[in-house]
Design a protein around this motif. Sequence first.
Motif, PDB file in Angstrom:
ATOM      1  N   GLY A 147      -2.804  -3.409  -6.403  1.00  0.00           N
ATOM      2  CA  GLY A 147      -2.286  -3.221  -5.173  1.00  0.00           C
ATOM      3  C   GLY A 147      -3.321  -3.421  -4.102  1.00  0.00           C
ATOM      4  O   GLY A 147      -3.232  -3.418  -2.883  1.00  0.00           O
ATOM      5  N   ALA A 148      -4.734  -3.756  -4.603  1.00  0.00           N
ATOM      6  CA  ALA A 148      -5.887  -3.901  -3.744  1.00  0.00           C
ATOM      7  C   ALA A 148      -5.666  -5.504  -2.997  1.00  0.00           C
ATOM      8  O   ALA A 148      -5.238  -6.225  -3.574  1.00  0.00           O
TER       9      ALA A 148
ATOM     10  N   GLN B  18       0.784  -1.080  -0.108  1.00  0.00           N
ATOM     11  CA  GLN B  18       0.009  -0.148  -0.025  1.00  0.00           C
ATOM     12  C   GLN B  18       0.800   1.331   0.060  1.00  0.00           C
ATOM     13  O   GLN B  18       0.340   2.149  -0.770  1.00  0.00           O
ATOM     14  N   GLN B  19       1.860   1.213   0.657  1.00  0.00           N
ATOM     15  CA  GLN B  19       2.862   2.272   0.586  1.00  0.00           C
ATOM     16  C   GLN B  19       3.532   2.701  -0.689  1.00  0.00           C
ATOM     17  O   GLN B  19       3.460   3.768  -1.001  1.00  0.00           O
ATOM     18  N   GLN B  20       3.805   1.491  -1.389  1.00  0.00           N
ATOM     19  CA  GLN B  20       4.328   1.686  -2.760  1.00  0.00           C
ATOM     20  C   GLN B  20       3.130   2.399  -3.689  1.00  0.00           C
ATOM     21  O   GLN B  20       3.453   3.337  -4.563  1.00  0.00           O
ATOM     22  N   VAL B  21       2.181   1.890  -3.865  1.00  0.00           N
ATOM     23  CA  VAL B  21       1.143   2.097  -4.580  1.00  0.00           C
ATOM     24  C   VAL B  21       0.194   3.603  -4.345  1.00  0.00           C
ATOM     25  O   VAL B  21      -0.196   4.178  -5.336  1.00  0.00           O
ATOM     26  N   LEU B  22       0.306   3.753  -3.199  1.00  0.00           N
ATOM     27  CA  LEU B  22      -0.590   4.984  -2.557  1.00  0.00           C
ATOM     28  C   LEU B  22       0.346   6.393  -2.445  1.00  0.00           C
ATOM     29  O   LEU B  22      -0.299   7.188  -2.506  1.00  0.00           O
ATOM     30  N   ARG B  23       1.489   5.946  -2.129  1.00  0.00           N
ATOM     31  CA  ARG B  23       2.389   7.157  -2.000  1.00  0.00           C
ATOM     32  C   ARG B  23       2.016   8.228  -0.882  1.00  0.00           C
ATOM     33  O   ARG B  23       2.163   9.195  -1.113  1.00  0.00           O
ATOM     34  N   GLY B  24       1.557   7.514   0.269  1.00  0.00           N
ATOM     35  CA  GLY B  24       1.424   8.347   1.392  1.00  0.00           C
ATOM     36  C   GLY B  24      -0.010   8.566   1.669  1.00  0.00           C
ATOM     37  O   GLY B  24      -0.473   9.151   2.789  1.00  0.00           O
TER      38      GLY B  24
END
Length: 281
Positions: free
Chosen positions: A226-227, A180-186
Amino acid sequence: MNSELWGEDRYPALTAELRGDCTRCAGLCCTALWFSKSDGFPADKPSGVPCRHLRADWLCAIHDRLEERGCRGCRAYDCLGAGQRAAALCSGLRENGEPEGRAQLCAVFLTLVRLRQTLWYLVCAASLRPAGALLPGLERLIAEEQRLEAMLPQPLPAGAEEQWRKNADRTLRRAISLTQQQVLRGRPARQVRDGAGRRLRGSLTGADFGMGLLIAADLSGCVLTGANFLGADLRDADLRGADLSESIFLTQSQINAARGDGATRLPPRLKRPEWWCEKTR
Protein backbone atom coordinates in the motif's frame (compact mmCIF):
# COMPACT_ATOMS: atom_id res chain seq x y z
CA MET A 1 -1.26 -13.18 -8.33
CA ASN A 2 -3.62 -13.37 -5.35
CA SER A 3 -3.62 -9.77 -4.18
CA GLU A 4 -5.42 -7.90 -1.42
CA LEU A 5 -5.10 -4.60 -3.27
CA TRP A 6 -4.96 -5.40 -6.99
CA GLY A 7 -7.96 -6.64 -8.94
CA GLU A 8 -8.17 -7.49 -12.62
CA ASP A 9 -6.74 -5.16 -15.25
CA ARG A 10 -9.84 -3.39 -16.54
CA TYR A 11 -7.96 -1.91 -19.50
CA PRO A 12 -5.63 -4.62 -20.87
CA ALA A 13 -5.58 -3.17 -24.40
CA LEU A 14 -4.77 0.29 -23.08
CA THR A 15 -2.12 -1.15 -20.77
CA ALA A 16 -0.45 -2.71 -23.82
CA GLU A 17 -0.51 0.67 -25.59
CA LEU A 18 1.27 2.24 -22.63
CA ARG A 19 4.52 0.44 -23.48
CA GLY A 20 7.13 2.13 -25.60
CA ASP A 21 8.22 0.64 -28.92
CA CYS A 22 11.24 2.44 -30.38
CA THR A 23 10.89 0.60 -33.71
CA ARG A 24 7.58 2.39 -34.34
CA CYS A 25 8.79 5.81 -33.19
CA ALA A 26 10.92 8.49 -34.84
CA GLY A 27 13.65 9.12 -32.27
CA LEU A 28 11.37 11.51 -30.40
CA CYS A 29 12.67 11.01 -26.87
CA CYS A 30 16.18 11.52 -28.30
CA THR A 31 15.11 14.81 -29.90
CA ALA A 32 12.21 16.42 -28.06
CA LEU A 33 13.46 15.97 -24.50
CA TRP A 34 15.89 18.14 -22.63
CA PHE A 35 18.80 16.12 -21.21
CA SER A 36 20.55 17.18 -18.02
CA LYS A 37 23.90 15.88 -16.88
CA SER A 38 22.59 15.85 -13.31
CA ASP A 39 19.76 13.48 -14.33
CA GLY A 40 21.95 10.64 -15.57
CA PHE A 41 23.06 11.88 -18.99
CA PRO A 42 26.68 12.44 -20.08
CA ALA A 43 25.99 16.06 -21.04
CA ASP A 44 23.23 18.66 -21.22
CA LYS A 45 21.13 18.66 -24.40
CA PRO A 46 18.52 21.30 -25.30
CA SER A 47 14.99 20.29 -26.22
CA GLY A 48 14.51 19.96 -29.98
CA VAL A 49 18.14 19.07 -30.69
CA PRO A 50 18.73 15.43 -31.72
CA CYS A 51 21.08 13.38 -29.56
CA ARG A 52 24.40 12.85 -31.31
CA HIS A 53 23.91 9.09 -31.03
CA LEU A 54 20.61 9.10 -32.96
CA ARG A 55 20.99 7.27 -36.26
CA ALA A 56 19.34 8.11 -39.57
CA ASP A 57 16.83 5.28 -39.01
CA TRP A 58 15.78 6.94 -35.70
CA LEU A 59 17.35 4.22 -33.55
CA CYS A 60 20.10 4.64 -30.96
CA ALA A 61 23.64 3.82 -32.07
CA ILE A 62 24.75 2.89 -28.53
CA HIS A 63 21.58 1.31 -27.15
CA ASP A 64 23.46 -1.81 -26.02
CA ARG A 65 26.11 0.29 -24.26
CA LEU A 66 24.09 2.98 -22.49
CA GLU A 67 25.48 2.25 -19.03
CA GLU A 68 29.14 2.33 -20.06
CA ARG A 69 28.57 5.53 -22.06
CA GLY A 70 27.10 7.34 -19.07
CA CYS A 71 23.52 7.32 -20.40
CA ARG A 72 21.68 5.90 -17.42
CA GLY A 73 18.91 8.44 -17.92
CA CYS A 74 18.26 7.01 -21.39
CA ARG A 75 18.16 3.47 -20.01
CA ALA A 76 15.62 4.44 -17.36
CA TYR A 77 13.32 6.50 -19.57
CA ASP A 78 9.91 5.14 -20.60
CA CYS A 79 7.65 7.24 -22.84
CA LEU A 80 4.56 5.10 -22.06
CA GLY A 81 3.99 4.57 -25.76
CA ALA A 82 3.84 8.29 -26.54
CA GLY A 83 6.56 7.93 -29.18
CA GLN A 84 4.83 5.45 -31.45
CA ARG A 85 1.46 7.15 -30.89
CA ALA A 86 2.88 10.52 -31.98
CA ALA A 87 4.53 8.92 -35.00
CA ALA A 88 1.24 7.30 -36.02
CA LEU A 89 -0.79 10.49 -35.54
CA CYS A 90 1.77 12.50 -37.53
CA SER A 91 2.70 9.87 -40.11
CA GLY A 92 3.20 12.55 -42.75
CA LEU A 93 5.71 14.34 -40.53
CA ARG A 94 7.67 11.27 -39.47
CA GLU A 95 9.80 11.25 -42.59
CA ASN A 96 9.72 15.01 -42.98
CA GLY A 97 13.23 16.39 -42.62
CA GLU A 98 12.00 19.99 -42.48
CA PRO A 99 12.57 21.70 -39.10
CA GLU A 100 8.92 22.83 -38.93
CA GLY A 101 7.66 19.28 -39.38
CA ARG A 102 10.00 17.85 -36.77
CA ALA A 103 9.08 20.65 -34.34
CA GLN A 104 5.37 19.85 -34.71
CA LEU A 105 6.02 16.13 -34.25
CA CYS A 106 8.04 16.84 -31.10
CA ALA A 107 5.28 19.08 -29.74
CA VAL A 108 2.69 16.33 -30.21
CA PHE A 109 5.02 13.84 -28.52
CA LEU A 110 5.49 16.08 -25.47
CA THR A 111 1.74 16.58 -25.15
CA LEU A 112 1.21 12.82 -25.30
CA VAL A 113 3.90 12.23 -22.68
CA ARG A 114 2.12 14.56 -20.26
CA LEU A 115 -1.27 12.97 -20.93
CA ARG A 116 -0.02 9.43 -20.64
CA GLN A 117 1.92 9.97 -17.44
CA THR A 118 -1.38 10.76 -15.72
CA LEU A 119 -3.27 8.14 -17.74
CA TRP A 120 -0.93 5.45 -16.39
CA TYR A 121 -1.96 6.29 -12.82
CA LEU A 122 -5.65 6.34 -13.73
CA VAL A 123 -5.46 2.90 -15.37
CA CYS A 124 -3.65 1.55 -12.30
CA ALA A 125 -6.22 3.12 -9.96
CA ALA A 126 -9.04 1.45 -11.89
CA SER A 127 -7.64 -1.93 -10.77
CA LEU A 128 -7.19 -0.97 -7.11
CA ARG A 129 -9.72 -2.80 -4.96
CA PRO A 130 -9.87 -0.08 -2.25
CA ALA A 131 -10.67 2.52 -4.95
CA GLY A 132 -13.65 0.60 -6.31
CA ALA A 133 -16.07 3.39 -5.39
CA LEU A 134 -14.08 5.73 -7.63
CA LEU A 135 -14.40 3.54 -10.72
CA PRO A 136 -17.15 5.56 -12.49
CA GLY A 137 -15.10 8.73 -12.17
CA LEU A 138 -11.93 6.95 -13.25
CA GLU A 139 -13.69 5.60 -16.33
CA ARG A 140 -14.82 9.11 -17.27
CA LEU A 141 -11.30 10.50 -16.83
CA ILE A 142 -9.77 7.72 -18.93
CA ALA A 143 -12.37 8.29 -21.66
CA GLU A 144 -11.63 12.04 -21.57
CA GLU A 145 -7.91 11.38 -22.02
CA GLN A 146 -8.64 9.24 -25.04
CA ARG A 147 -10.82 12.05 -26.42
CA LEU A 148 -7.95 14.54 -25.97
CA GLU A 149 -5.52 12.20 -27.72
CA ALA A 150 -7.94 11.86 -30.63
CA MET A 151 -7.80 15.64 -31.18
CA LEU A 152 -4.09 15.51 -31.91
CA PRO A 153 -2.10 16.53 -33.90
CA GLN A 154 -4.24 19.66 -33.76
CA PRO A 155 -3.65 21.85 -30.66
CA LEU A 156 -5.86 20.99 -27.70
CA PRO A 157 -8.50 23.54 -26.61
CA ALA A 158 -7.13 26.14 -24.20
CA GLY A 159 -7.21 24.89 -20.64
CA ALA A 160 -8.59 21.44 -21.53
CA GLU A 161 -5.48 19.50 -20.56
CA GLU A 162 -4.96 21.49 -17.35
CA GLN A 163 -8.55 21.01 -16.19
CA TRP A 164 -8.46 17.29 -16.96
CA ARG A 165 -5.24 16.90 -14.99
CA LYS A 166 -6.66 18.76 -11.99
CA ASN A 167 -9.68 16.46 -11.95
CA ALA A 168 -7.40 13.43 -12.29
CA ASP A 169 -5.14 14.61 -9.45
CA ARG A 170 -8.12 14.94 -7.10
CA THR A 171 -9.30 11.43 -7.93
CA LEU A 172 -5.83 9.94 -7.55
CA ARG A 173 -5.38 11.58 -4.14
CA ARG A 174 -8.66 9.99 -3.10
CA ALA A 175 -7.46 6.58 -4.35
CA ILE A 176 -4.30 6.93 -2.26
CA SER A 177 -6.35 7.85 0.81
CA LEU A 178 -8.72 4.89 0.38
CA THR A 179 -5.79 2.50 -0.03
CA GLN A 180 -4.09 3.83 3.09
CA GLN A 181 -7.33 3.51 5.05
CA GLN A 182 -7.59 -0.15 4.11
CA VAL A 183 -4.01 -1.18 4.86
CA LEU A 184 -3.46 1.02 7.93
CA ARG A 185 -6.87 0.53 9.57
CA GLY A 186 -6.96 3.94 11.19
CA ARG A 187 -3.26 4.37 11.88
CA PRO A 188 -1.61 7.49 10.41
CA ALA A 189 0.42 7.08 7.23
CA ARG A 190 4.17 7.48 7.54
CA GLN A 191 5.26 10.29 5.23
CA VAL A 192 8.74 10.34 3.71
CA ARG A 193 9.50 13.37 1.56
CA ASP A 194 13.29 13.26 1.87
CA GLY A 195 14.73 9.79 2.16
CA ALA A 196 17.75 10.43 -0.07
CA GLY A 197 20.65 8.24 1.00
CA ARG A 198 18.79 6.98 4.06
CA ARG A 199 18.26 3.42 5.20
CA LEU A 200 14.49 3.20 5.63
CA ARG A 201 13.23 0.59 8.05
CA GLY A 202 10.35 0.13 10.44
CA SER A 203 6.74 -0.09 9.31
CA LEU A 204 6.41 1.04 5.70
CA THR A 205 2.93 -0.37 5.10
CA GLY A 206 0.84 2.42 3.62
CA ALA A 207 3.83 4.80 3.65
CA ASP A 208 3.47 7.95 1.57
CA PHE A 209 6.54 8.56 -0.60
CA GLY A 210 4.58 10.70 -3.06
CA MET A 211 6.81 13.26 -4.81
CA GLY A 212 9.55 12.32 -2.36
CA LEU A 213 13.32 12.25 -2.85
CA LEU A 214 14.46 8.65 -2.54
CA ILE A 215 17.72 8.95 -4.47
CA ALA A 216 20.04 6.17 -3.26
CA ALA A 217 17.63 5.31 -0.43
CA ASP A 218 17.98 1.82 1.03
CA LEU A 219 14.66 -0.03 0.89
CA SER A 220 16.23 -3.45 0.54
CA GLY A 221 14.16 -6.23 2.07
CA CYS A 222 11.28 -3.91 2.97
CA VAL A 223 7.61 -4.85 2.69
CA LEU A 224 5.83 -1.91 1.07
CA THR A 225 2.19 -2.95 0.98
CA GLY A 226 0.00 0.00 0.00
CA ALA A 227 2.97 2.38 -0.13
CA ASN A 228 2.38 5.30 -2.49
CA PHE A 229 5.23 6.13 -4.89
CA LEU A 230 3.45 8.63 -7.15
CA GLY A 231 6.13 10.96 -8.54
CA ALA A 232 8.88 9.75 -6.18
CA ASP A 233 12.50 9.96 -7.36
CA LEU A 234 13.92 6.43 -7.08
CA ARG A 235 17.22 6.90 -8.89
CA ASP A 236 19.74 4.41 -7.48
CA ALA A 237 17.33 3.40 -4.70
CA ASP A 238 18.19 -0.08 -3.40
CA LEU A 239 15.14 -2.31 -3.91
CA ARG A 240 16.94 -5.64 -3.63
CA GLY A 241 14.69 -8.16 -1.94
CA ALA A 242 11.95 -5.55 -1.42
CA ASP A 243 8.30 -6.51 -1.77
CA LEU A 244 6.65 -3.90 -3.98
CA SER A 245 3.97 -6.26 -5.29
CA GLU A 246 1.22 -4.28 -3.56
CA SER A 247 2.79 -0.84 -3.75
CA ILE A 248 0.79 1.73 -5.70
CA PHE A 249 1.51 4.22 -8.48
CA LEU A 250 4.95 3.01 -9.45
CA THR A 251 6.10 3.46 -13.05
CA GLN A 252 8.51 1.53 -15.23
CA SER A 253 10.82 4.55 -15.35
CA GLN A 254 11.09 4.54 -11.56
CA ILE A 255 11.89 0.83 -11.52
CA ASN A 256 14.40 1.20 -14.36
CA ALA A 257 16.22 3.94 -12.45
CA ALA A 258 16.46 1.92 -9.23
CA ARG A 259 18.55 -1.12 -8.28
CA GLY A 260 16.94 -4.48 -7.68
CA ASP A 261 17.50 -8.20 -8.01
CA GLY A 262 15.72 -11.47 -8.65
CA ALA A 263 14.07 -11.33 -5.23
CA THR A 264 12.48 -7.91 -5.79
CA ARG A 265 8.73 -8.32 -6.15
CA LEU A 266 6.98 -5.88 -8.50
CA PRO A 267 3.33 -4.84 -8.88
CA PRO A 268 1.22 -5.76 -11.91
CA ARG A 269 2.16 -4.21 -15.29
CA LEU A 270 5.81 -3.60 -14.37
CA LYS A 271 8.69 -5.67 -15.71
CA ARG A 272 11.96 -6.55 -14.05
CA PRO A 273 14.74 -4.66 -15.89
CA GLU A 274 16.98 -7.05 -17.76
CA TRP A 275 20.10 -5.48 -16.25
CA TRP A 276 19.04 -6.24 -12.66
CA CYS A 277 21.15 -8.99 -11.15
CA GLU A 278 19.11 -12.18 -10.95
CA LYS A 279 20.88 -13.35 -7.82
CA THR A 280 19.75 -12.24 -4.39
CA ARG A 281 22.55 -10.64 -2.48
